[in-house]
Structures are given as C-alpha cells and as structure tokens.
Design an enzyme around this catalytic site. Structure first.
Site, PDB file in Angstrom:
ATOM      1  N   CYS B  77     -47.070 104.975 144.977  1.00 49.93           N
ATOM      2  CA  CYS B  77     -47.164 104.172 146.197  1.00 49.93           C
ATOM      3  C   CYS B  77     -48.047 104.868 147.233  1.00 49.93           C
ATOM      4  CB  CYS B  77     -45.763 103.851 146.731  1.00 49.93           C
ATOM      5  SG  CYS B  77     -45.769 102.500 147.935  1.00 49.93           S
ATOM      6  N   HIS B 175     -43.429 100.978 142.179  1.00 53.47           N
ATOM      7  CA  HIS B 175     -42.395 102.020 142.127  1.00 53.47           C
ATOM      8  C   HIS B 175     -41.738 102.028 140.742  1.00 53.47           C
ATOM      9  CE1 HIS B 175     -42.252 103.272 146.351  1.00 53.47           C
ATOM     10  NE2 HIS B 175     -42.645 102.041 146.611  1.00 53.47           N
ATOM     11  N   GLU B 177     -39.652 104.030 139.614  1.00 59.15           N
ATOM     12  CA  GLU B 177     -38.234 104.416 139.752  1.00 59.15           C
ATOM     13  C   GLU B 177     -37.354 103.258 140.182  1.00 59.15           C
ATOM     14  OE1 GLU B 177     -40.628 104.994 141.889  1.00 59.15           O
ATOM     15  OE2 GLU B 177     -39.877 105.053 143.951  1.00 59.15           O
TER      16      GLU B 177
END
Lengths: 253, 193
Positions: B77, B175, B177
C-alpha cells in the site's frame, strides 16, 4: 471492477455479542471472535463491531477484543461505539482494526474528523450518521437514534466529507428494524451528492432489499445484522443472487 | 528464515504480523538498520499520508537504507507508493526504486477506492497459484499509472498498476494481509521467493 460490499454488523457488550444471535452450529455464539471467523470464512467482505457497553472498563475490553479479532480473521474490520478521541483511535488501530467509526462524538466536536483524518488518513475514518425523516426532512439523531438534532442529514454528510471522512455509514431510523428495505431515496441522494463511499444500513429483510440498495440507492456497501445472525439470508446465497441481478460482488470459490 | 517488518510508525503493522503468524512465521518489527540488512525478507508496510510517512522514514535514516537492500523487499500500500519516484499526496519525493509517479484518482470515481477489486495481467512468481481476476482488498486515493514494471493491473475507472516489481523490490497496492486466503497465498509466495 470494484465490487459492492456485504457487511455483517456485530453488536458487542462487555466483550460479548448481544442482540439476537442464532448460530446453533457455533460452539459459543456469544463469542465475537468465533462469529467473526464464521463470517470471514463465508464470504463477508468486511465486518463492523459496534460496542454498546457502558462500563468503565469498556476501552480496555474493546482493545483486547480488537487484538483477538485481528489475530484471527483475514478480512478488514471496523470498530465503533463510544470513540471520542485521537487516543481511542490510536489504540484500536494499533491493535489491528482497519477502520474506526465515529458518530455522536463527531457531531459534538466536528474538528475530531479533521484531526483523525490528518493523523491516520481518511481511509480509516468512517463517520456513522443516524437520521430520521420527519415531515419530509432528514434530521441527524444521536445516541443510537434517540436524541434528535437540528442537523440536516445531507448538509452534515457534506461537511463530514469536507472534513476528511473516508466513508459514511448511513442508518435510516425510519427503516432500521422494519425489514422493509433500505432508505433508497436518501441513499441515492447521498451517494450521488458526495464523492466518498456510502454504506447503507437499516431495513434489510430480503435479498431484493440489497439489490435495491445498490441499484436504486446507489450504495457502495450494505450492512445488516439480524438477517445474517438468524440465518434468514446467508451471505453466499445473497451474493449469488446479486450476481444474477448484474451487481458486481466478490464470489468466493 | 528471518522476516522483518519495517517499523517506522506508519500504519497498521499488527495485521501483517498476525497474517504471517497464521502462516506459521514470526516476523520481527524493527527500525534497526542492522536487523533489516540481516533479514532474509523485508516487508515495508504503510497506511496513512505520504508526506508524513516520508518524514518519519527520513527521521530514522531508513530512507537511505531501504533503496540499497539486496534481499526481497515487499512494499504494501503506502509502502509501495513510497518506493516510487514521487507522490502527488503532499507533493512528496519518494525513494525512487520504481521509476514512476503516484497520482490521485480523478473525481469521476469515488475517492478513496475502498473494497474488493480484481487483479489482472499477473506476471510474477509472487502470483503463483493466484487466478487471473482474483479479488483483493484495497483502500487508497492515489495510484500508480500503468507502467513498465507492472506485474498486476486493476480497473477503477481507468486501468492502473496494482502491483509492480523491479529486481528484488516488489510492491502491492492491495493489502494481502486483509485479502482472505488469496492474500495469504501471495504472502506465502513472497516468503518462498
């Protein structure tokens, strides 16, 4: 293509989920972490945790919960309820929340939106607005919709955007709990009048209601609680239906 | 294998650490140059505003360290955006690893882009076992235009670069994650580079 989001909302009191959860296949339906995991594995795009506790220890309980949720699930989540300072937000974000939602505290102190946006970035600041249509005018309400204000929904929403909110969570008090559908006219006016995403909340009863919120209401995301918690609608059925209706959604295989 | 996450006070690094933990890897959060240089893999995260994040990097001297790293580096990001030449956000000069400038989405689309979008034209070992058009979670107002180093693209009003690579440097706008099992697969692929 960016997809429309489906967001289950979990009400939390003293670290436990409350208000009608009917998940017989969960070991402990009151455990927010377990419920969050269930939803994340079953196609939810995001989750919202709304803390309604009124105890002294609420900040710590909520911070602990956020940490456990972040450890367990692999989709984004928002935390709201009683957040009123930069420090509150810092703790929650550091513990792994992706976004925070502020409501009454933003009305009482609008500068808080600017402060949070410049400190943490607009992308993690959701402003929740509860509003009720009275004699044709949409008025902002506080304290879970109990206390009316003189603020006009659309003017307040515009101000919130200008102050740096990244997203608006709009709950229609007229529709909330009715299961008669979302407030699509107001939603559409918000969504076309502003340039940030709008999350629709209040009134979901059927799958068609979600379609309507996206098509007529032009919402970017739709939030609901009881229809998911009581398994009246499963997220996978809902997404298949939305896809059939030509609405872009994330289907997991 | 030693994995470090660069800790320079910008953003939600807890989530990346947790995601790696779910993959069975204990990552170290650090701002120490020695620790970073000695790592097998480096993750460079970032959430928030570009110019203030850049200031933090400069204050710690990490702006000089990161571009010289030799092991695989994954910018996520804002981390990815800071690896570029510059960002329109706060008129920020970047680390210059990726020779491209980060610009803001036009107001013809809602800004920020928030939600799940698809990634296409996948061109990297980072995307092994990831299908074309897989969904990833994104939250951003600024983007990398289509460019030579693109290893994935997405569509938000326009086609743009959602992942890029140059040598040992990788950047993801989304993202991983927070992108469910597909995102975890990408992190796993990075660990196995």
């Amino acid at each position: 293509m960016l997809t429309k989001r489906i967001i289950p909302c979990l009400d939390i009191k003293n670290g436990r989920t409350v208000k009608g959860i009917n998940f017989l296949d969960l070991r402990d339906a009151g455990d927010p972490v377990e419920l969050a995991k269930f939803y994340s594995e079953n196609g939810a795009d995001e989750l919202v945790f709304l803390d309604i506790s009124a105890t002294e220890e609420r900040r710590k309980t909520l911070a602990d919960l956020v940490l456990k949720v972040a450890e367990t699930i692999n989709i984004p989540f928002t935390v709201g309820g009683g957040i009123s300072s930069v420090e509150d937000v810092e703790i929650l974000l550091n513990n792994g929340a992706d976004k925070v939602s502020i409501n009454s505290s933003a009305v009482k102190n609008p500068q808080l939106i600017n402060d949070l946006a410049s400190r943490f970035g607009s992308q993690c600041i959701v402003v929740a607005i509860d509003a009720k249509q009275i004699d044709g005018n949409w008025k902002v309400h506080l304290v879970g919709g109990k206390v009316p204000t003189e603020l006009d929904l659309f003017e307040w929403a515009k101000e919130v955007e200008q102050r740096g909110a990244g997203e608006i969570l709009f709950t229609s008090m007229n529709n909330d709990g009715t299961k008669n559908g979302f407030a699509n006219e107001a939603l559409s006016k918000l969504s076309t009048g502003l340039n940030i995403p709008i999350i629709a909340s209040g009134g979901a009863g059927t799958m068609q209601h979600f379609t309507d919120a996206f098509v007529e209401g032009k919402a970017d995301a739709a939030l609901a609680a009881s229809v998911f918690h009581f398994k009246e609608i499963t997220i996978s059925d809902l997404k298949n239906e939305l896809q059939t209706q030509g609405i872009p959604v994330r289907i997991i295989t | 294998m030693k994995i470090v996450i660069i800790n320079y006070g910008a953003g939600n690094i807890q989530s990346i650490q947790f995601a790696l933990k779910r993959l069975g890897v204990e990552a170290i959060l650090t701002d120490s140059e020695t620790e970073i240089r000695n790592a097998d893999k480096v993750i460079f995260p970032g959430v928030g505003e570009a110019s203030s994040a850049m200031q933090k990097l400069k204050a710690s001297g990490l702006d000089k360290v990161i571009p010289t790293l030799k092991q695989p580096v994954l910018g996520i990001c804002l981390g990815m955006q800071l690896l570029c030449n510059s960002s329109e956000e706060g008129n920020t000069k970047g680390l210059g690893v990726f020779d491209v400038d980060v610009i803001r989405f036009s107001n013809e689309v809602k800004v920020p882009q928030i939600g799940w979008n698809q990634i296409q034209n996948l061109k990297s070992e980072l995307f092994q076992n990831i299908a074309e058009n897989e969904f990833m979670y994104l939250v951003h107002s600024y983007y990398v235009p289509l460019c030579e180093g693109a290893i994935a693209t997405s569509d938000y009003g326009i086609q743009y670069t959602s992942a890029l690579q140059k040598g040992n440097f990788y950047g993801l706008q989304f993202h991983p994650e927070k992108s469910s099992t597909a995102g975890e697969q990408i992190l796993k692929n990075f660990l196995e580079l």
